[in-house]
Motif scaffolding. Structure first.
Motif, PDB file in Angstrom:
ATOM      1  N   THR A  23      45.310  24.758 155.036  1.00 46.81           N
ATOM      2  CA  THR A  23      45.496  24.016 156.203  1.00 46.81           C
ATOM      3  C   THR A  23      44.777  24.682 157.520  1.00 46.81           C
ATOM      4  OG1 THR A  23      47.852  23.827 155.309  1.00 46.81           O
ATOM      5  CG2 THR A  23      47.586  23.430 157.903  1.00 46.81           C
ATOM      6  N   ASN A  50      50.650  21.023 159.241  1.00 47.82           N
ATOM      7  CA  ASN A  50      51.796  21.312 158.860  1.00 47.82           C
ATOM      8  C   ASN A  50      52.579  20.795 159.850  1.00 47.82           C
ATOM      9  OD1 ASN A  50      50.701  22.662 156.598  1.00 47.82           O
ATOM     10  ND2 ASN A  50      51.264  24.887 157.287  1.00 47.82           N
ATOM     11  N   THR A  61      52.650  24.550 153.605  1.00 48.62           N
ATOM     12  CA  THR A  61      52.581  23.181 153.437  1.00 48.62           C
ATOM     13  C   THR A  61      53.478  22.669 152.183  1.00 48.62           C
ATOM     14  OG1 THR A  61      50.306  23.354 154.278  1.00 48.62           O
ATOM     15  CG2 THR A  61      50.812  21.127 153.350  1.00 48.62           C
ATOM     16  N   ASP A  80      45.358  17.548 153.452  1.00 46.03           N
ATOM     17  CA  ASP A  80      45.551  18.793 153.292  1.00 46.03           C
ATOM     18  C   ASP A  80      46.668  18.817 152.485  1.00 46.03           C
ATOM     19  OD1 ASP A  80      46.022  21.615 153.383  1.00 46.03           O
ATOM     20  OD2 ASP A  80      47.394  21.400 155.045  1.00 46.03           O
TER      21      ASP A  80
HETATM   22 MG   LIG Z   1      48.785  24.795 153.950  1.00 47.32          MG
END
Ligand SMILES: [Mg+2]
Ligand SMILES: Nc1nc2c(ncn2[C@@H]2O[C@H](COP(=O)(O)OP(=O)(O)OP(=O)(O)O)[C@@H](O)[C@H]2O)c(=O)[nH]1
Length: 687
Positions: A23, A50, A61, A80
């Motif tokens: 992320t 996120n 995540t 992601d």
């Molecule tokens: Mg992540």
């Protein structure tokens, strides 16, 4: 037609092990591309990717996050994905619909289970990838070791950037293609102390690239060098043919080494156009469809989101053709029609309306009733159908109960919405135990779902370890067993007698009732009543009240009375006869046996195998995949109820497992006796 060409439309997933910086790297790429004005950070909750409250709170995540942006004349969609095994299915599903992957590997510890798992997913699906060694500023960062661990995965890394310094002295990277150093202050000459290493690494790069193409190899062998455009050509060809994996490095949080990655993601990974034709399951010429705006429409749905304002959003990747609001499409998977409303681009938690989408674009569409993750959408007429995306099945079940009585309906309805959003969740009722079971990929998956349920719908549930769905059966034949109901004193008489023979059937074949009555010993119209009685008695076996399975019941004889025999009498006779017969046929308890696949770093293999044996499991195979070992075993379900947390503590969080039902097997005497005693105690407490 939309103004960005298919050849300039890119989509890729960021994949890898949990906590290795996917992320953060996504945020750094977005910032480097100018898509976000400031660098989003996981740690302070400012991440654009996120964005769910559960993700901010846990700093991890939990569901794939889509962000589309335009940079340098290209349209890019970055996805992601979660690294945790509880949520990993999202990444695997996304890879089916995207054109490339960036495999993140931490400079601390190198390849881990999640890195290896996602690399194998890329390989299986034929997705070209880049590797990024992240966290070079971290304590104990070791670039060489991380590259070595990636090499052991057999992804043929080709180093494109070298780190300058390490740990707290990490200050940038040397771009080996341009032979420039890149740091916080921008571009400069390669530092003198790295000149030799950079020259050697570039030489290595050129050699490996030359090997990807015969013409380049010939030239390289003759002249000992390649021109920059030839190196690029070889890199592009090698990456897209998956003969090599370009490897870059840096620090996501310090935003170092990120610009070369952004370049590689759009120059080396294929665009939607470069990827070429897609195989189709139905329709299309030669079983393929071109990713062209004028081709018949097809799209794959790889994510479903429940949005408080817009309702359900289906996120789809357009494979071929064009999509505009107000079109009617066919859900090829379900065979139903769907009218498209607004089209939206996703930017993390934000949506932006767009007028049109074409091949390679990832867009969200609201309120498609019949559409779920994995489905294929096509044009209403003359469309092509792509293969659906397979959805991994959950492995861990919890029994759920509404915290407050009266909330049950709301709990099940709201959970139904969450199941729609997340295809790896399953909600069902186990008939033999009467419990509602929520099944997911792991403990954290189920717990996060419960947390979401509370946040989104305001309902609370309790989670309990589920009851094991045992079964009962017989192990030998019992012949000519009488079942009798005789009540002929006073009032309306009841009379029915049947003679049953029971014998075992092979596992999984269920109950079979055979009518062998001849000569009217039981009147024709009353024989179904005997069968009904037998089937009802099957619902609760004599040992511990679990369903009885895999028995052939022959009704061989009977007696009746011209006035007192009726359906009720024969039903009860059938039921009594069956119970007695089962008791005489040496009944046993059957327990569910699971196929279990554990993956963990090789060093834990001994512990894992020992632990599987202590759970009455049988190891069936053990196979190395890079530095990860995959152990396959069959283990009774009752021994696996708390396995997730035990595996985590045994492997320091580096192990993961999958589990699926295999078959029923006879439980050993000590297990049977314990379950029978528990059932007896429960019955005594209830009466
Ligand atoms: Mg992540
Ligand atoms: N020092 C340092 N920390 C980093 C770097 N990249 C990420 N981190 C930190 O590592 C932690 C995990 O980073 P994430 O970006 O959330 O990792 P992830 O791979 O997305 O993790 P999951 O979402 O759980 O799969 C956070 O605290 C980040 O700030 C880096 O390059 N250097």
């Amino acid at each position: 037609m939309k103004n960005v060409k298919v050849n300039d439309t890119h989509s890729f997933a960021i994949v890898g092990h949990s906590g290795d910086g996917k992320t953060s790297l996504g945020e750094a790429l977005l910032h480097a591309a100018g898509a976000t004005p400031t660098l989003g950070r996981v740690d302070d909750g400012s991440s654009h990717l996120n964005y769910l409250p559960e993700e901010k709170e846990r700093r991890t995540t939990i569901t794939s996050s889509v962000y589309s942006f335009d940079a340098g004349g290209r349209h890019v969609t970055l996805v992601d994905t979660p690294g945790d095994s509880n949520f990993q299915a999202d990444g695997q599903i996304a890879l089916h619909a995207l054109d490339g992957a960036v495999l993140v590997c931490s400079a601390v510890g190198g390849v881990k289970v999640g890195t290896s798992r996602m690399w194998h997913a890329c390989q299986r699906l034929g997705v070209p990838a880049l590797a990024f060694v992240n966290g070079l500023d971290r304590e104990n960062a070791d670039f060489e070791a991380a590259v070595g661990s990636l090499r052991a995965l057999e992804l043929k890394p080709v180093v494109l950037t070298l780190p300058i310094g390490a740990e707290s002295r990490f200050s940038g990277v040397v771009d080996l293609l341009r032979m420039k150093a890149l740091g916080p202050q921008g571009e400069r000459e390669v530092p003198a102390e790295l000149a030799d290493a950079a020259r050697d690494a570039r030489q290595q790069l050129v050699e490996t690239v030359a090997e990807c193409d015969d013409a380049l190899l010939e030239k390289y062998l003759e002249e000992g060098a390649l021109a920059d455009d030839e190196i690029l050509r070889g890199l592009v060809a090698g990456t897209r043919a998956r003969a090599i994996t370009p490897l870059l490095c840096g620090s996501a949080t310090l935003e170092l080494g990120v610009a070369p990655l952004l370049w590689a993601a759009t120059e080396l990974l294929p665009s939607a156009g470069d990827r070429g034709a897609w195989a189709v399951a139905e329709g299309g010429s030669g079983g393929t469809v071109e990713p062209a705006p004028e081709a018949p429409f097809s799209a794959l749905v790889f994510k479903t989101m429940i949005d408080r304002y817009t309702g359900t959003l289906s996120v789809l990747r357009v494979v071929s053709g064009s999509l505009r609001p107000d079109l009617t499409l066919q859900n090829a998977t379900q065979g139903s029609k769907e009218r498209i409303g607004k089209l939206m681009l996703l930017r993390g938690g934000e949506h932006v309306d767009i007028p049109e989408a074409g091949p390679g674009d990832v867009v969200a569409v609201a309120k498609l009733r019949s559409v779920h993750t994995g489905h294929c959408l096509t044009a209403e007429k003359g469309g092509v159908r792509l293969a659906e995306i397979p959805i991994p099945q959950g492995v861990i079940s919890y029994a759920i109960q509404a915290k407050s009585k009266g909330d049950e309906d709301k709990v099940y309805a709201s959970l139904g919405r969450l199941v729609e959003e997340d295809p790896t969740l399953h909600l069902g009722r186990e008939a033999s135990t009467g419990e509602f079971l929520l099944t997911g990929m792991g403990e954290l998956h189920v717990r996060t779902t419960v947390q979401k349920l509370q946040r989104m719908f305001g309902v609370e549930v309790q989670l309990k370890t589920p009851k094991v769905p045992y079964r009962e059966t017989i192990t030998r034949k019992a012949e000519n067993v009488e079942g009798k109901l005789k009540k002929q004193s006073g009032g309306k008489g009841m009379y029915g007698v049947c003679y049953l023979t029971v014998e075992p059937r092979p596992r999984g074949e269920g109950i079979e009732f055979v009518d062998q009555i001849v000569g009217g010993a039981i009147p024709r119209n009353l024989i179904p009543a005997v069968e009904k009685g037998v089937l009802e008695a099957c619902a609760a076996g004599p040992l511990a009240g679990f369903p009885v399975v895999d028995i052939r019941v022959r009704c061989i004889d009977g007696k009746h009375h011209s006035v007192d025999s009726n359906e009720m009498a024969f039903k009860l006779a059938g039921s009594f006869g069956f119970k007695t017969a089962v008791e005489q046929a040496r009944p046993v308890l059957l327990e569910p046996i699971m196929n279990v696949e554990v993956s963990a770093p090789t060093e834990f293999v001994g512990d894992i195998m020992g632990d599987v044996s202590s759970r009455r499991g049988r190891v069936q195979s053990s196979e190395a995949q890079g530095m990860t070992q995959i152990i396959r075993a069959q283990v009774p379900m009752s021994e696996m109820l708390e396995y997730a947390s035990q595996l985590t503590s045994m492997t320091g969080g580096q192990g993961e497992f999958h589990m699926a039902f295999s078959h029923y097997d006879e439980a050993p005497a000590n297990v049977r006796d314990k379950i029978v005693a528990e059932a007896g105690a429960a019955r005594a407490a209830a009466s």
